[in-house]
Design a protein around this motif. Sequence first.
Motif, mmCIF file in Angstrom:
data_model
loop_
_atom_site.group_PDB
_atom_site.id
_atom_site.type_symbol
_atom_site.label_atom_id
_atom_site.label_comp_id
_atom_site.label_asym_id
_atom_site.label_seq_id
_atom_site.Cartn_x
_atom_site.Cartn_y
_atom_site.Cartn_z
ATOM 1 N N PHE A 1 3.353 0.203 5.223
ATOM 2 C CA PHE A 1 3.431 1.663 5.199
ATOM 3 C C PHE A 1 2.130 2.249 4.666
ATOM 4 N N PHE A 2 1.569 1.622 3.639
ATOM 5 C CA PHE A 2 0.295 2.080 3.099
ATOM 6 C C PHE A 2 -0.800 1.969 4.154
ATOM 7 N N VAL A 3 -0.851 0.848 4.869
ATOM 8 C CA VAL A 3 -1.848 0.690 5.940
ATOM 9 C C VAL A 3 -1.632 1.753 7.018
ATOM 10 N N MET A 4 -0.380 2.091 7.305
ATOM 11 C CA MET A 4 -0.102 3.128 8.295
ATOM 12 C C MET A 4 -0.659 4.488 7.842
ATOM 13 N N GLY B 1 -4.425 4.211 8.075
ATOM 14 C CA GLY B 1 -4.810 4.197 9.485
ATOM 15 C C GLY B 1 -4.691 5.563 10.137
ATOM 16 N N THR B 2 -3.671 6.296 9.772
ATOM 17 C CA THR B 2 -3.508 7.657 10.303
ATOM 18 C C THR B 2 -4.643 8.552 9.831
ATOM 19 N N TYR B 3 -4.926 8.515 8.546
ATOM 20 C CA TYR B 3 -6.001 9.349 8.008
ATOM 21 C C TYR B 3 -7.347 8.965 8.632
ATOM 22 N N ILE C 1 -9.406 3.543 14.995
ATOM 23 C CA ILE C 1 -8.577 3.116 13.870
ATOM 24 C C ILE C 1 -7.097 3.199 14.228
ATOM 25 N N PHE C 2 -6.733 4.124 15.112
ATOM 26 C CA PHE C 2 -5.329 4.218 15.534
ATOM 27 C C PHE C 2 -4.859 2.901 16.146
ATOM 28 N N PRO D 1 -1.031 -1.990 14.773
ATOM 29 C CA PRO D 1 -0.506 -3.278 14.301
ATOM 30 C C PRO D 1 0.380 -3.143 13.058
ATOM 31 N N ALA D 2 -0.022 -2.311 12.110
ATOM 32 C CA ALA D 2 0.781 -2.130 10.900
ATOM 33 C C ALA D 2 2.134 -1.502 11.229
ATOM 34 N N THR D 3 2.163 -0.582 12.176
ATOM 35 C CA THR D 3 3.415 0.054 12.575
ATOM 36 C C THR D 3 4.347 -0.959 13.233
#
Length: 121
Positions: free
Chosen positions: A86-89, A92-94, A103-104, A110-112
């Motif tokens: 969730f933190f990586v998501m 990654g979004t930011y 980065i998306f 992948p994190a999602t």
Amino acid sequence: MTTFVIFLAALIGIEHLLIMLLEMFAGPNTQAKAFDLSPSFVKQPSAQVALGNQGIYNGALGLLIISTLFFFSGPTLITILRLLMFFVMIVGTYGGLTATKKIFSLQLLPATIVFILLFLV
């Protein structure tokens, strides 16, 4: 299935260690290409400091993901990996919104996928 998901989480940890290497130790031209920045910008000392700082965070995140695999097991491992994915998501979004759209697909997607799979194990 659980082994496969843990393997995917490990790959995300390795990815962050590789990003750290790019941010901290790659040459300016390689950094510029990898992060869609101009070479003249990346060669500035302040940009190098900023990239190094980002590298520390990515390295810490990668190391945390990988070390979690060795120190925890069972439901605790799954819960911690959900939190880390969730933190990586979020990151990654930011990053995808502010830095480069790559980065998306390289971090957020992948994190999602792993985050969702962690709810299916």
